[in-house]
Design a protein around this motif. Structure first.
Motif, PDB file in Angstrom:
ATOM      1  N   ILE A   1     -76.232   3.000 -41.139  1.00 53.81           N
ATOM      2  CA  ILE A   1     -75.904   3.999 -41.467  1.00 53.81           C
ATOM      3  C   ILE A   1     -75.263   4.586 -40.842  1.00 53.81           C
ATOM      4  O   ILE A   1     -75.601   4.951 -40.307  1.00 53.81           O
ATOM      5  N   GLY A   2     -74.960   5.913 -41.032  1.00 53.25           N
ATOM      6  CA  GLY A   2     -73.967   6.962 -40.223  1.00 53.25           C
ATOM      7  C   GLY A   2     -72.755   6.944 -40.110  1.00 53.25           C
ATOM      8  O   GLY A   2     -72.766   5.779 -40.953  1.00 53.25           O
ATOM      9  N   GLU A   3     -72.030   7.008 -39.525  1.00 55.61           N
ATOM     10  CA  GLU A   3     -70.504   7.131 -39.390  1.00 55.61           C
ATOM     11  C   GLU A   3     -70.657   6.641 -38.226  1.00 55.61           C
ATOM     12  O   GLU A   3     -71.274   6.514 -36.584  1.00 55.61           O
ATOM     13  N   LYS A   4     -69.923   5.638 -37.841  1.00 54.01           N
ATOM     14  CA  LYS A   4     -69.566   4.943 -37.247  1.00 54.01           C
ATOM     15  C   LYS A   4     -67.757   4.749 -35.770  1.00 54.01           C
ATOM     16  O   LYS A   4     -67.895   4.472 -34.762  1.00 54.01           O
ATOM     17  N   MET A   5     -67.262   5.674 -36.496  1.00 52.65           N
ATOM     18  CA  MET A   5     -65.970   6.789 -35.776  1.00 52.65           C
ATOM     19  C   MET A   5     -66.339   8.080 -34.979  1.00 52.65           C
ATOM     20  O   MET A   5     -67.153   8.044 -35.916  1.00 52.65           O
ATOM     21  N   HIS A   6     -66.212   8.629 -34.399  1.00 53.21           N
ATOM     22  CA  HIS A   6     -65.452   9.639 -33.961  1.00 53.21           C
ATOM     23  C   HIS A   6     -65.623  10.137 -34.518  1.00 53.21           C
ATOM     24  O   HIS A   6     -64.217  10.129 -35.194  1.00 53.21           O
ATOM     25  N   LYS A   7     -65.755  12.240 -34.843  1.00 50.59           N
ATOM     26  CA  LYS A   7     -64.825  12.573 -35.910  1.00 50.59           C
ATOM     27  C   LYS A   7     -64.764  13.553 -34.872  1.00 50.59           C
ATOM     28  O   LYS A   7     -64.913  14.181 -34.159  1.00 50.59           O
ATOM     29  N   ILE A   8     -63.060  13.844 -35.333  1.00 48.89           N
ATOM     30  CA  ILE A   8     -62.118  15.391 -35.403  1.00 48.89           C
ATOM     31  C   ILE A   8     -62.006  15.947 -35.861  1.00 48.89           C
ATOM     32  O   ILE A   8     -61.809  16.206 -37.200  1.00 48.89           O
ATOM     33  N   THR A   9     -62.207  17.268 -35.854  1.00 52.85           N
ATOM     34  CA  THR A   9     -62.501  19.157 -36.792  1.00 52.85           C
ATOM     35  C   THR A   9     -61.465  20.126 -35.885  1.00 52.85           C
ATOM     36  O   THR A   9     -61.378  19.389 -34.055  1.00 52.85           O
ATOM     37  N   LYS A  10     -60.452  20.373 -36.217  1.00 45.41           N
ATOM     38  CA  LYS A  10     -59.769  21.484 -35.274  1.00 45.41           C
ATOM     39  C   LYS A  10     -59.750  22.935 -36.084  1.00 45.41           C
ATOM     40  O   LYS A  10     -60.094  22.971 -37.254  1.00 45.41           O
ATOM     41  N   LYS A  11     -59.601  23.409 -34.976  1.00 45.91           N
ATOM     42  CA  LYS A  11     -59.163  25.263 -35.298  1.00 45.91           C
ATOM     43  C   LYS A  11     -58.265  25.752 -34.314  1.00 45.91           C
ATOM     44  O   LYS A  11     -58.289  25.883 -33.971  1.00 45.91           O
ATOM     45  N   GLU A  12     -57.339  26.762 -35.845  1.00 43.66           N
ATOM     46  CA  GLU A  12     -57.180  27.257 -35.674  1.00 43.66           C
ATOM     47  C   GLU A  12     -57.356  28.789 -34.466  1.00 43.66           C
ATOM     48  O   GLU A  12     -57.767  29.397 -34.885  1.00 43.66           O
TER      49      GLU A  12
END
Length: 234
Positions: free
Chosen positions: A164-175
């Protein structure tokens, strides 16, 4: 302070006088030599063997775009496939299916144009203390409005035992928005009252914030405010 439109004028004049950048079709644009000798990048250019993959793109543009790269040494090159890596803080250039990266300290500005070869977006590199920042010019003038996409990386949470869980790095963006005062980057506070109390901003901006019913929570409101401020200065 000179406005950033100077870069556009420079590039147009450069193309008119340089046969290397003559436009005779997309294929010719795509066949520039990316060697350090011909591009005069010094030791900055390096091939990327295996770019890091994220859930969510680390690139500024959805697709590699056509653009004009203006270098710190005064040179300029037309690039068929160019992008910017928000995580690595480097210019990405794709040539013959090979991806290269160029650190920002070699870059002055980038002009991105659309399919009709009209300039569409303009970016500049600003040295902010001990780091180089890549910013889009949203409003040009004495008090420019600049935008940066800040990124945040979340580490994988995958548990192989439970699967279970996320296998990849997750990227979020903010202006995040800035203006440039005396060569210093100042972040635009989303709350007008906070900006009004910040003495780093010139009086004309703080006064306008207190007098106008501005809304900095939406990009359109920030853009309109800085357009009006620069018009008042002309």
């Amino acid at each position: 302070m000179k406005t950033f439109s100077t870069y556009i004028v420079f590039c147009i004049l450069f193309f008119c006088s340089n046969e290397l950048l003559s436009q005779t079709g997309d294929n010719n644009i795509n066949r520039i030599n990316l060697s350090t000798e011909n591009l005069r990048y010094g030791k900055g250019v390096r091939e990327i063997k295996a770019p890091v993959k994220y859930k969510g793109s680390s690139l500024l543009f959805h697709k590699y775009s056509r653009g004009i790269l203006v270098l710190k040494n005064g040179g300029a090159r037309k690039i068929a496939k160019i992008n910017f890596d928000l995580v690595e803080n480097t210019i990405r250039i794709m040539d013959n299916d090979v991806t290269y990266e160029l650190p920002l300290n070699y870059v002055d500005s980038l002009l991105v144009y659309n399919n009709e070869y009209d300039f569409h977006r303009q970016f500049i590199q600003v040295n902010d203390g001990d780091q180089f920042v890549f910013l889009e010019v949203m409003v040009d003038g004495k008090y420019p409005l600049l935008k940066k996409l800040k990124t945040k990386i979340r580490k994988p949470t995958y548990n192989p035992l439970l699967d279970i869980g996320e296998k990849m790095h997750k990227i979020t963006k903010k202006e995040v928005y800035y203006t440039l005062i005396n060569s210093k980057l100042l972040e635009i506070h989303k709350t007008p009252k906070t900006l009004n109390k910040d003495k780093n901003f010139p009086e004309i901006i703080r006064k306008a914030v207190s007098e106008k019913g501005v809304n900095f929570k939406k990009e359109k409101g920030v853009i309109n405010f800085f357009i009006e401020i620069n018009q008042e200065e002309n």
